[in-house]
Design an enzyme around this catalytic site. Structure first.
Site, PDB file in Angstrom:
ATOM      1  N   LYS A   7      23.532  -6.266  22.910  1.00 53.34           N
ATOM      2  CA  LYS A   7      22.525  -5.633  22.054  1.00 53.34           C
ATOM      3  C   LYS A   7      23.025  -5.522  20.619  1.00 53.34           C
ATOM      4  O   LYS A   7      22.331  -5.872  19.667  1.00 53.34           O
ATOM      5  CB  LYS A   7      22.181  -4.221  22.583  1.00 53.34           C
ATOM      6  CG  LYS A   7      21.570  -4.210  23.960  1.00 53.34           C
ATOM      7  CD  LYS A   7      21.220  -2.799  24.406  1.00 53.34           C
ATOM      8  CE  LYS A   7      22.428  -1.886  24.546  1.00 53.34           C
ATOM      9  NZ  LYS A   7      23.353  -2.284  25.613  1.00 53.34           N
ATOM     10  N   THR A   8      24.247  -5.016  20.485  1.00 50.89           N
ATOM     11  CA  THR A   8      24.798  -4.862  19.145  1.00 50.89           C
ATOM     12  C   THR A   8      24.943  -6.234  18.488  1.00 50.89           C
ATOM     13  O   THR A   8      24.722  -6.401  17.289  1.00 50.89           O
ATOM     14  CB  THR A   8      26.157  -4.133  19.216  1.00 50.89           C
ATOM     15  OG1 THR A   8      25.946  -2.873  19.864  1.00 50.89           O
ATOM     16  CG2 THR A   8      26.726  -3.885  17.830  1.00 50.89           C
ATOM     17  N   ASP A  49      20.810   0.639  16.051  1.00 51.70           N
ATOM     18  CA  ASP A  49      21.608   0.452  17.264  1.00 51.70           C
ATOM     19  C   ASP A  49      21.616   1.774  18.040  1.00 51.70           C
ATOM     20  O   ASP A  49      21.458   2.840  17.450  1.00 51.70           O
ATOM     21  CB  ASP A  49      23.042   0.055  16.874  1.00 51.70           C
ATOM     22  CG  ASP A  49      23.806  -0.579  18.038  1.00 51.70           C
ATOM     23  OD1 ASP A  49      23.207  -0.761  19.115  1.00 51.70           O
ATOM     24  OD2 ASP A  49      25.003  -0.898  17.858  1.00 51.70           O
ATOM     25  N   GLU A  50      21.835   1.723  19.335  1.00 51.24           N
ATOM     26  CA  GLU A  50      21.948   2.927  20.170  1.00 51.24           C
ATOM     27  C   GLU A  50      20.755   3.858  19.976  1.00 51.24           C
ATOM     28  O   GLU A  50      20.910   5.072  19.802  1.00 51.24           O
ATOM     29  CB  GLU A  50      23.238   3.696  19.812  1.00 51.24           C
ATOM     30  CG  GLU A  50      24.490   2.837  19.776  1.00 51.24           C
ATOM     31  CD  GLU A  50      25.192   2.770  21.117  1.00 51.24           C
ATOM     32  OE1 GLU A  50      24.648   3.244  22.116  1.00 51.24           O
ATOM     33  OE2 GLU A  50      26.297   2.194  21.142  1.00 51.24           O
ATOM     34  N   GLN A  87      22.596   4.959  28.801  1.00 52.31           N
ATOM     35  CA  GLN A  87      23.740   5.401  27.994  1.00 52.31           C
ATOM     36  C   GLN A  87      23.370   6.532  27.044  1.00 52.31           C
ATOM     37  O   GLN A  87      24.038   6.760  26.042  1.00 52.31           O
ATOM     38  CB  GLN A  87      24.320   4.232  27.204  1.00 52.31           C
ATOM     39  CG  GLN A  87      24.950   3.169  28.095  1.00 52.31           C
ATOM     40  CD  GLN A  87      25.605   2.077  27.280  1.00 52.31           C
ATOM     41  OE1 GLN A  87      26.611   2.293  26.611  1.00 52.31           O
ATOM     42  NE2 GLN A  87      25.027   0.893  27.309  1.00 52.31           N
ATOM     43  N   ARG A 142      33.052   0.308  29.478  1.00 50.43           N
ATOM     44  CA  ARG A 142      33.879  -0.061  28.318  1.00 50.43           C
ATOM     45  C   ARG A 142      34.907  -1.114  28.708  1.00 50.43           C
ATOM     46  O   ARG A 142      35.528  -1.750  27.860  1.00 50.43           O
ATOM     47  CB  ARG A 142      34.636   1.163  27.738  1.00 50.43           C
ATOM     48  CG  ARG A 142      33.786   2.295  27.181  1.00 50.43           C
ATOM     49  CD  ARG A 142      32.720   1.815  26.248  1.00 50.43           C
ATOM     50  NE  ARG A 142      31.462   1.661  26.953  1.00 50.43           N
ATOM     51  CZ  ARG A 142      30.432   0.939  26.472  1.00 50.43           C
ATOM     52  NH1 ARG A 142      30.517   0.338  25.326  1.00 50.43           N
ATOM     53  NH2 ARG A 142      29.322   0.832  27.162  1.00 50.43           N
TER      54      ARG A 142
HETATM   55  P1  ATP Z   1      26.905  -1.501  24.679  1.00 48.14           P
HETATM   56  O1  ATP Z   1      25.741  -1.180  25.580  1.00 48.14           O
HETATM   57  O2  ATP Z   1      28.182  -1.086  25.294  1.00 48.14           O
HETATM   58  O3  ATP Z   1      26.693  -1.053  23.295  1.00 48.14           O
HETATM   59  P2  ATP Z   1      26.053  -4.106  23.851  1.00 48.14           P
HETATM   60  O4  ATP Z   1      24.856  -4.426  24.679  1.00 48.14           O
HETATM   61  O5  ATP Z   1      25.832  -3.671  22.486  1.00 48.14           O
HETATM   62  O6  ATP Z   1      26.982  -3.104  24.645  1.00 48.14           O
HETATM   63  P3  ATP Z   1      27.782  -6.039  22.680  1.00 48.14           P
HETATM   64  O7  ATP Z   1      28.844  -5.102  22.271  1.00 48.14           O
HETATM   65  O8  ATP Z   1      26.880  -6.580  21.658  1.00 48.14           O
HETATM   66  O9  ATP Z   1      26.943  -5.401  23.881  1.00 48.14           O
HETATM   67  O10 ATP Z   1      28.404  -7.275  23.472  1.00 48.14           O
HETATM   68  C1  ATP Z   1      29.368  -7.084  24.508  1.00 48.14           C
HETATM   69  C2  ATP Z   1      30.394  -8.210  24.470  1.00 48.14           C
HETATM   70  O11 ATP Z   1      29.781  -9.430  24.834  1.00 48.14           O
HETATM   71  C3  ATP Z   1      30.944  -8.433  23.074  1.00 48.14           C
HETATM   72  O12 ATP Z   1      32.293  -8.780  23.181  1.00 48.14           O
HETATM   73  C4  ATP Z   1      30.121  -9.586  22.565  1.00 48.14           C
HETATM   74  O13 ATP Z   1      30.819 -10.318  21.578  1.00 48.14           O
HETATM   75  C5  ATP Z   1      29.894 -10.396  23.799  1.00 48.14           C
HETATM   76  N1  ATP Z   1      28.638 -11.179  23.787  1.00 48.14           N
HETATM   77  C6  ATP Z   1      27.394 -10.708  23.563  1.00 48.14           C
HETATM   78  N2  ATP Z   1      26.480 -11.689  23.633  1.00 48.14           N
HETATM   79  C7  ATP Z   1      27.150 -12.836  23.897  1.00 48.14           C
HETATM   80  C8  ATP Z   1      26.765 -14.216  24.104  1.00 48.14           C
HETATM   81  N3  ATP Z   1      25.497 -14.609  24.044  1.00 48.14           N
HETATM   82  N4  ATP Z   1      27.745 -15.091  24.351  1.00 48.14           N
HETATM   83  C9  ATP Z   1      29.034 -14.707  24.430  1.00 48.14           C
HETATM   84  N5  ATP Z   1      29.471 -13.434  24.264  1.00 48.14           N
HETATM   85  C10 ATP Z   1      28.543 -12.504  24.003  1.00 48.14           C
HETATM   86 MG    MG Z   2      26.325  -1.884  21.500  1.00 45.46          MG
END
Ligand code: ATP
Ligand code: MG
Length: 681
Positions: free
Chosen positions: A31-32, A213-214, A248, A619
């Protein structure tokens, strides 16, 4: 930016520019990453960097995003982006247009301690616990968008009615000091945008796209602020991208509400909702543990998460005698990970826990083992008396009307200004309705304060004015450092610390904190913020400009450490982050789920605690250790420890473990086929 680094669902979110967009998905699903890449997409689309506002929950996340944007669009563009927290965005709005609400551009931001002081004063009490209850009550009211009038109407019992009355006096004092508290940083900008159409249009015009975000952790006022920012008269221009995960949501205790997620599709019928299902962070075993934990909560949105990273090591549960034993085992675990090459760096490891005090035993054992670490989440460093002294000075040079800052700075160091003098000055200021600083310059002050004391006050005033003047002129880091060190020397601050401290060792430590703080300010003046993954550039600023934002940076941030160190963090502060190896410490009933003496555990609270556990588990990228204590401290006593119910829930996932992950199986079969000698084929 390569398309290969985003999956189709992520790409869809990034390329959706025709209307508002909500990405609702589980932990680690990228997402981030969508936000970061969408910033780049918007820039390619022709938006100027300052037309993009990306709002994050912590400064740490903001720095990370800028860092990622830096890699995507280059340093100059990254610097102009408005990437910040809701609170920092509020500061920006108020500094620019707060005068419409009677707030000078140089207003002060009070931290929690100052607020308590003002509340004790406003409520005429020395009872710290009572003042803290008022603080909570007022904060919750403000987060519901209520002012003192509204609070009085909402108050439903005698205690609340008293709190509402104190709130009115508290607000009067803040107005007199030209100061705001943290909640005001959201509430006042909202009032401003609602009341002043011209200002609203200006900011709606400024931001072509707002990203959040969040979003599951926004409170009602933050949600309204977002709406006020994006609700263009022209519906086609109502553009924002919000990402979040209802599982979350962990700030309900601070007024965050999932109602916002429910309301978004209603408030924005054109909202495009996108789900992400692939988790890129964690192994199958960790993901299963996480899913098993959160399965016990009622579902707001159905989500499926899968990982292509393979099964990995199972989540390990470790039983410890007590917190010291737990800390020893954590140290041993870290050393083993390093020795086996599983953790290439110290910063590959994080130890997470529910409450700040749980870091104590861990810190002690890590120090003993000479493992470098940092504690994030607490504001420990900035809470130190010497740092608060300097902050008071900095606040005072920015806003002379900041009476709480005046009182602290005037006595640190003591320079012949005693409590009696300050009390007389206070009475004089109240009589003439001026700030303390203004009163100090009044020709008739001699009627209230006599002789030597008045000289001391005037001398103090002179030092403040001089520092203010010079702080506006500094250019770059070296200049800033020279100014601050020279000033500290002139006011004799080091000597003051040494006089007040019996042990030279402690005095040394305190002085080294001061030097570290000077360096921290100087780096910001030079336009650099150091972070784990390197240095992030920000705009060069004068000391005075840095002083303007000091409370907000400190209030929500931590020191930016670039070191290779183990992270100790509360679960709340770990949100959005990831580490290859995670140890969850103190996973006991009473600690996680947390329960204070006499506390009632409502289903809602338990669900929020369970989401915290889910945040903790998710995490981890490669390995997860969950430890619990057979005996735990409770006040002065030691009581029998019971493993958290979340551990049992997590283990339900193990029962459901497939003998072999289907994807793994496929991978293995392919590998076997490929390895088979051609003759047999
Ligand atoms: P959270 O819910 O904990 O905030 P998030 O959904 O924001 O998590 P991110 O932090 O954006 O998730 O991504 C998690 C990990 O996966 C990061 O290391 C990111 O670089 C990697 N990632 C995300 N999308 C891809 C993708 N399409 N291909 C490869 N790696 C990815
Ligand atoms: Mg995130």
């Amino acid at each position: 930016m390569t398309a290969a680094s985003l999956n189709p669902a992520q790409l869809e979110a990034v390329h959706h520019l025709a209307g508002p967009c909500l990405v609702l998905a589980g932990a680690g699903s990228g997402k981030t990453r969508v936000i970061t890449h969408k910033i780049a997409r918007l820039l390619q689309h022709g938006l100027a960097p300052r037309e993009i506002a990306a709002i994050t929950f912590t400064n740490k996340a903001a720095a990370e995003m800028r860092e990622r944007a830096h890699g995507l669009v280059g340093p100059r563009a990254a610097r102009e982006l408005v990437v910040c927290t809701f609170h920092a965005l509020g500061v920006r709005l108020l500094r620019s247009d707060g005068e419409r609400l009677g707030l000078k551009p140089n207003f002060s931001i009070l931290d929690a301690d100052d607020v308590l002081g003002v509340l004790r004063d406003a409520g005429g009490t020395t009872d710290a616990a009572l003042a803290r209850r008022w603080q909570w009550a007022i904060s919750l009211w403000k987060n519901q968008g209520l002012d003192a009038d509204g609070a009085e109407r909402a108050a439903s019992n005698d205690d609340e009615r008293v709190a509402a009355r104190v709130m009115r006096r508290y607000q009067e004092r803040l107005a007199a000091y030209q100061a705001v508290d943290f909640d005001d940083l959201i509430g006042l900008p909202l009032t401003l945008l609602r009341r002043e159409a011209e200002v609203r249009h200006k900011w709606q015009q400024t931001f072509g796209h707002v990203l959040v975000d969040e979003v599951q952790d926004t409170n009602a006022v933050q949600y309204e602020l977002l709406r006020a920012l994006v609700d263009h008269d022209d519906e086609r221009r109502r553009l924002f991208t919000a990402v979040g995960d209802d599982d979350q949501s962990i700030y309900g205790w601070r007024g965050a509400t999932l109602d916002n997620l429910r309301r978004l599709p209603q408030d924005y019928p054109r909202l495009k909702v996108i789900a992400l299902e692939q988790n890129y962070r964690s192994t199958g075993a960790i993901l299963r543990a996480a899913n098993a934990v959160i399965a016990a909560n009622p579902k707001l949105f159905e989500k499926r998460l899968w990982s292509a990273l393979g099964e990995g090591e199972p989540a390990r549960v470790v039983e410890c005698d007590g917190d010291e034993h737990e800390a020893e085992r954590a140290v041993a675990r870290i050393q083993a990970l390093r020795a086996a090459g599983q953790a290439a760096k110290w910063s590959d490891v994080a130890i997470l826990y529910r409450a700040n005090h749980q870091s104590r035993a861990l810190e002690q054992k890590l120090r003993a083992a000479q493992i470098p670490y940092k504690v994030s989440g607490g504001t420990g460093f900035f809470d130190r008396a010497e740092i608060r002294d300097l902050c008071a000075w900095l606040r005072l040079i920015v806003n002379n009307d900041d009476d709480p800052a005046f009182l602290r700075a005037a006595t640190a160091p003591r320079r012949g200004i005693g409590h009696q003098t300050l009390a007389s000055l206070g009475e004089f200021a109240a009589r003439w309705k001026t700030s303390l600083f203004e009163a100090l310059h009044a020709p008739s002050l001699g009627t209230a304060v006599k002789g030597k004391a008045i000289d001391a006050l005037h001398e103090f005033g002179r030092v403040v004015v001089d520092l203010e003047h010079r702080a506006r002129q500094t250019q770059g880091a070296d200049d800033a450092r020279a100014l601050l060190l020279g000033w500290l020397h002139d006011i004799g601050y080091e000597q003051y610390l040494r006089d007040g401290e019996d042990s030279p060792r402690l005095a040394d430590a305190r002085w080294s904190h001061v030097l570290e703080f000077v360096d921290w300010i100087a780096r910001r003046c030079g336009g650099e913020v150091r972070r784990e993954a390197g240095t992030v550039e920000i705009e060069r600023q004068s000391v005075w400009q840095v002083a303007q934002t000091i409370s907000i940076v400190i209030g929500l941030a931590e020191r930016g450490d670039d070191d290779d160190v183990v992270t100790l963090s509360t679960l709340h502060a770990a949100k959005g982050l990831e580490w290859p190896h995670v140890i969850l410490a103190g996973v006991n009933e009473g600690l996680l789920p947390f329960r204070a003496e006499g506390d009632e555990m409502t289903p809602q609270r338990l669900e929020e605690e369970r989401r915290l556990m889910y945040v903790g588990v998710t995490r981890a990228q490669r390995t997860l250790v969950v430890s619990w204590l057979r005996r735990r401290r409770k006040g002065r006593d030691t009581v029998a420890g019971v493993p958290s119910r979340f551990i049992a829930e997590m283990r339900q996932g193990e029962a459901a473990a497939p003998k072999e992950d289907p994807r793994e199986r496929l991978k293995r079969l392919r590998a076997e086929l490929a390895a088979r000698p051609a003759a047999t084929g």
